[in-house]
Design a protein around this motif. Structure first.
Motif, PDB file in Angstrom:
ATOM      1  N   TRP A 101       0.829  -1.204   0.000  1.00 36.57           N
ATOM      2  CA  TRP A 101       0.000   0.000   0.000  1.00 36.57           C
ATOM      3  C   TRP A 101       0.867   1.260   0.000  1.00 36.57           C
ATOM      4  CZ3 TRP A 101      -4.410   1.963  -1.184  1.00 36.57           C
ATOM      5  CH2 TRP A 101      -4.871   3.138  -0.600  1.00 36.57           C
ATOM      6  N   ASN A 160       1.223   4.210  -3.102  1.00 39.66           N
ATOM      7  CA  ASN A 160       1.078   5.635  -2.848  1.00 39.66           C
ATOM      8  C   ASN A 160       2.384   6.401  -3.004  1.00 39.66           C
ATOM      9  OD1 ASN A 160      -1.845   6.310  -1.725  1.00 39.66           O
ATOM     10  ND2 ASN A 160      -1.295   4.272  -1.010  1.00 39.66           N
ATOM     11  N   LYS A 203       5.414   5.751  -1.859  1.00 41.01           N
ATOM     12  CA  LYS A 203       6.316   5.769  -0.713  1.00 41.01           C
ATOM     13  C   LYS A 203       7.208   4.534  -0.715  1.00 41.01           C
ATOM     14  CE  LYS A 203       2.861   8.235   2.062  1.00 41.01           C
ATOM     15  NZ  LYS A 203       2.034   8.210   3.294  1.00 41.01           N
ATOM     16  N   GLU A 253       0.235   3.491   9.807  1.00 44.47           N
ATOM     17  CA  GLU A 253       0.480   2.791   8.548  1.00 44.47           C
ATOM     18  C   GLU A 253      -0.066   1.372   8.592  1.00 44.47           C
ATOM     19  OE1 GLU A 253       4.590   5.085   7.170  1.00 44.47           O
ATOM     20  OE2 GLU A 253       4.688   3.307   8.460  1.00 44.47           O
ATOM     21  N   ASN A 280      -7.933   4.090   5.979  1.00 45.91           N
ATOM     22  CA  ASN A 280      -7.914   4.359   4.543  1.00 45.91           C
ATOM     23  C   ASN A 280      -7.063   3.358   3.770  1.00 45.91           C
ATOM     24  OD1 ASN A 280      -5.471   5.291   5.618  1.00 45.91           O
ATOM     25  ND2 ASN A 280      -5.185   6.743   3.929  1.00 45.91           N
ATOM     26  N   ASN A 281      -6.425   2.447   4.486  1.00 51.05           N
ATOM     27  CA  ASN A 281      -5.546   1.462   3.871  1.00 51.05           C
ATOM     28  C   ASN A 281      -6.273   0.123   3.720  1.00 51.05           C
ATOM     29  OD1 ASN A 281      -3.583  -0.360   3.107  1.00 51.05           O
ATOM     30  ND2 ASN A 281      -2.292  -0.091   4.916  1.00 51.05           N
TER      31      ASN A 281
END
Length: 358
Positions: A265, A269, A271, A283, A288-289
């Protein structure tokens, strides 16, 4: 193994003299040729058809000379479909040898390692072909349009398949990319090869018969095992742990609780992935993940593109009582545990061996 993207030459009338252009002349150039000529061998071409193509391109002095050379060389029927860089005004037998040498194919090769994400594949393809990366991203959003059958977009666990994700379908291999290929045509080649490989190992039938889950769910498990397992021998056992967690009802939350899904994830995004001890609470558990620790069920998409060993491991792994696994040394050895207490003991071994998870 290099994958021939155009298939093998079809059978049929290999010699067929009646349609050979310039057949009755039979003249042949004496020299090795010069300059450059791009010729295409099409699927189903006979020696006659190839001879005519070479004659029209100025490679051979007569089609008859090439047909004769092909008749005298048993390897002539091994010519593969595709474009070739030859020379003009060549001796027919030399032209034949150049067609048999794959180094003369007018293609570029791209090797995709096991466990790469689609993002990494797009980067590599853009670099190798000069095609804008954005074109691959755009084309990849429609796997069905690229040739993925409807059966691959179904799950038995009630989780909706993301039909815009090509992750997992980009089978690791070495590919030959035609010079005039587009992002769409290249991804179609990947999809076709993925389906061929699945057919070879009978992935769909085996998964449905032995595990009673959808092929897509097993593909997800294979993609995770590919990332989590460092040794081939652990692909199957890790896949079994994943199945035990999400399907047996004996694991709290019936979820995966994996760093690898969280890191996927992060990479989606833009990262960098992180080692276990550096992942933050937000995280790992952010709402939202969709790949967060405690989401029930198998991951919503694959997190990598697994190779043959991981796929076979996920097809029908040996049953085990384990719910936990961890790498415990720098050689990649994985230890398994039935309880969290056993898992903690394995973690202590890993820490003692310098594995950065503490």
């Amino acid at each position: 193994m290099v994958l021939v993207l155009f298939g093998a030459l079809g059978g049929g009338a290999w010699y067929g003299y009646d349609k050979v252009k310039g057949f009755f002349g039979g003249a042949d150039y004496a020299g090795p040729g010069s300059g450059e000529a791009i010729v295409e061998v099409k699927e189903g071409d006979s020696a006659t058809a190839i001879a005519n193509t070479l004659y029209e391109a100025g490679v051979v002095e007569s089609a008859k000379a090439f047909v004769s050379a092909a008749k005298d060389n048993a390897d002539s029927q091994k010519i593969q479909v595709g474009e070739y860089k030859l020379k003009k005004q060549m001796k027919a037998s030399d032209a034949l040898l150049m067609l048999l040498d794959l180094k003369n194919k007018n293609v570029s090769t791209v090797t995709i390692p096991e466990g790469w994400t689609s993002m990494q594949v797009f980067d590599k393809l853009a670099e190798a072909t000069g095609i804008d990366r954005a074109d691959f991203v755009k084309a990849a959003k429609d796997p069905a349009g690229l040739g993925m059958p409807a059966e691959w977009f179904k799950r038995k666990d009630g989780i909706k398949v993301d039909k815009t994700s090509i992750e997992g379908f980009l089978y690791p291999a070495t590919y030959e990319i035609p010079k005039d290929a587009t992002a769409e045509s290249i991804l179609k080649i990947f999809i076709k090869n993925f389906l061929n490989e699945m057919e070879k190992i009978k992935f769909v039938d085996t998964v449905q018969e032995k595990l009673n889950i959808s092929p897509y769910e097993a593909l997800v498990a294979a993609s995770i095992a590919q990332v989590e397992g460092l040794l081939a021998e652990d692909m199957g056992p890790i896949a079994r742990v994943l199945y035990n967690r999400v399907y047996t009802g004996d694991f709290p939350c019936n979820c995966l609780q994996l760093d690898s899904t969280v890191n996927y994830w992060l990479r989606l995004n833009g990262k960098e992935g992180k080692s276990s001890e550096k992942l933050t609470i937000s995280e790992m558990h952010g709402e939202n993940n969709p790949y967060r620790y405690n989401v029930p069920g198998m991951s919503i998409t694959p997190i990598s593109n697994p190779g043959d060993v991981a796929l076979r491991g996920a097809m029908n792994p040996k049953k085990s009582p384990y719910f936990f696994f961890v790498t415990i040394d720098d050689k990649g050895k994985t230890a398994y545990g039935k309880t969290f207490a056993e898992h903690e003991a394995n973690i202590k071994i890993a820490c003692k061996n310098g594995i950065p998870i503490c």
